[in-house]
Scaffold this motif. Sequence first.
Motif, mmCIF file in Angstrom:
data_model
loop_
_atom_site.group_PDB
_atom_site.id
_atom_site.type_symbol
_atom_site.label_atom_id
_atom_site.label_comp_id
_atom_site.label_asym_id
_atom_site.label_seq_id
_atom_site.Cartn_x
_atom_site.Cartn_y
_atom_site.Cartn_z
ATOM 1 N N GLY A 197 34.069 35.872 32.163
ATOM 2 C CA GLY A 197 34.763 34.590 32.039
ATOM 3 C C GLY A 197 36.257 34.698 32.285
ATOM 4 N N ILE A 198 36.730 35.879 32.674
ATOM 5 C CA ILE A 198 38.148 36.072 32.973
ATOM 6 C C ILE A 198 38.443 35.451 34.342
ATOM 7 C CG2 ILE A 198 39.968 37.782 33.382
ATOM 8 C CD1 ILE A 198 38.371 39.699 31.544
ATOM 9 N N ASN A 199 39.565 34.778 34.449
ATOM 10 C CA ASN A 199 39.989 34.121 35.676
ATOM 11 C C ASN A 199 40.047 35.118 36.830
ATOM 12 O OD1 ASN A 199 42.333 33.380 37.588
ATOM 13 N ND2 ASN A 199 41.860 31.453 36.563
ATOM 14 N N ARG A 200 39.528 34.699 37.999
ATOM 15 C CA ARG A 200 39.523 35.580 39.175
ATOM 16 C C ARG A 200 40.924 35.995 39.599
ATOM 17 N NH1 ARG A 200 35.010 35.090 43.432
ATOM 18 N NH2 ARG A 200 36.731 35.907 44.651
ATOM 19 N N GLY A 201 41.871 35.085 39.470
ATOM 20 C CA GLY A 201 43.261 35.403 39.832
ATOM 21 C C GLY A 201 43.821 36.518 38.971
ATOM 22 N N THR A 202 43.515 36.471 37.691
ATOM 23 C CA THR A 202 43.951 37.526 36.769
ATOM 24 C C THR A 202 43.348 38.858 37.177
ATOM 25 O OG1 THR A 202 44.164 35.960 34.939
ATOM 26 C CG2 THR A 202 43.901 38.293 34.358
ATOM 27 N N LEU A 203 42.053 38.865 37.470
ATOM 28 C CA LEU A 203 41.373 40.095 37.872
ATOM 29 C C LEU A 203 41.900 40.621 39.200
ATOM 30 C CD1 LEU A 203 37.734 39.166 36.820
ATOM 31 C CD2 LEU A 203 39.345 40.658 35.609
ATOM 32 N N THR A 204 42.202 39.721 40.115
ATOM 33 C CA THR A 204 42.755 40.134 41.413
ATOM 34 C C THR A 204 44.104 40.809 41.227
ATOM 35 O OG1 THR A 204 41.573 38.382 42.567
ATOM 36 C CG2 THR A 204 43.503 39.312 43.690
ATOM 37 N N ARG A 205 44.946 40.246 40.365
ATOM 38 C CA ARG A 205 46.256 40.857 40.105
ATOM 39 C C ARG A 205 46.099 42.224 39.446
ATOM 40 N NH1 ARG A 205 47.212 35.437 39.446
ATOM 41 N NH2 ARG A 205 46.824 35.437 37.210
ATOM 42 N N LEU A 206 45.132 42.385 38.571
ATOM 43 C CA LEU A 206 44.880 43.699 37.974
ATOM 44 C C LEU A 206 44.368 44.678 39.027
ATOM 45 C CD1 LEU A 206 43.203 42.702 34.602
ATOM 46 C CD2 LEU A 206 45.448 43.752 34.912
ATOM 47 N N TYR A 207 43.492 44.211 39.886
ATOM 48 C CA TYR A 207 42.905 45.044 40.936
ATOM 49 C C TYR A 207 43.988 45.616 41.854
ATOM 50 C CZ TYR A 207 39.725 46.487 44.663
ATOM 51 O OH TYR A 207 39.044 47.224 45.592
ATOM 52 N N TYR A 208 44.914 44.771 42.262
ATOM 53 C CA TYR A 208 45.977 45.189 43.170
ATOM 54 C C TYR A 208 47.231 45.672 42.445
ATOM 55 C CZ TYR A 208 43.161 43.321 46.929
ATOM 56 O OH TYR A 208 42.140 43.096 47.819
ATOM 57 N N GLU A 209 47.171 45.757 41.133
ATOM 58 C CA GLU A 209 48.271 46.218 40.282
ATOM 59 C C GLU A 209 49.548 45.419 40.530
ATOM 60 O OE1 GLU A 209 48.558 50.412 39.163
ATOM 61 O OE2 GLU A 209 47.015 50.811 40.688
ATOM 62 N N THR A 210 49.393 44.106 40.647
ATOM 63 C CA THR A 210 50.548 43.234 40.824
ATOM 64 C C THR A 210 50.803 42.369 39.592
ATOM 65 O OG1 THR A 210 49.187 41.537 41.889
ATOM 66 C CG2 THR A 210 50.279 43.127 43.332
ATOM 67 N N ALA A 211 49.981 42.532 38.557
ATOM 68 C CA ALA A 211 50.137 41.732 37.337
ATOM 69 C C ALA A 211 51.448 42.103 36.641
ATOM 70 C CB ALA A 211 48.956 41.966 36.395
ATOM 71 N N GLU A 212 52.159 41.093 36.192
ATOM 72 C CA GLU A 212 53.396 41.320 35.458
ATOM 73 C C GLU A 212 53.182 41.260 33.959
ATOM 74 O OE1 GLU A 212 56.571 38.883 36.832
ATOM 75 O OE2 GLU A 212 56.213 39.402 38.929
ATOM 76 N N ARG A 213 52.121 40.590 33.549
ATOM 77 C CA ARG A 213 51.780 40.528 32.122
ATOM 78 C C ARG A 213 50.270 40.339 32.006
ATOM 79 N NH1 ARG A 213 54.295 36.088 33.632
ATOM 80 N NH2 ARG A 213 56.306 36.683 32.875
ATOM 81 N N ILE A 214 49.723 40.840 30.916
ATOM 82 C CA ILE A 214 48.283 40.755 30.691
ATOM 83 C C ILE A 214 48.062 40.330 29.245
ATOM 84 C CG2 ILE A 214 46.077 41.970 30.786
ATOM 85 C CD1 ILE A 214 47.520 44.134 32.458
#
Length: 72
Positions: free
Chosen positions: A25-42
Amino acid sequence: MIRCHFARLMGERKLKIADVARDTGINRGTLTRLYYETAERIELEVLDQLCEYFQIDISDLLERVNSDQASG
């Protein structure tokens, strides 16, 4: 620098982002940012859900590395 091993975990289990999004149920955008290591906050809840989903400890998902190790 913080390294995220989400992509490696997915690869080992032959999963796609859509699979993890559907199952957690986690947002795809959140997972994509984690996948590409571009997330600034989690969100902590997201980290908890991923650890539960993969049956791992947080240290298996996130790792702190020195800046000189990150580039190599």
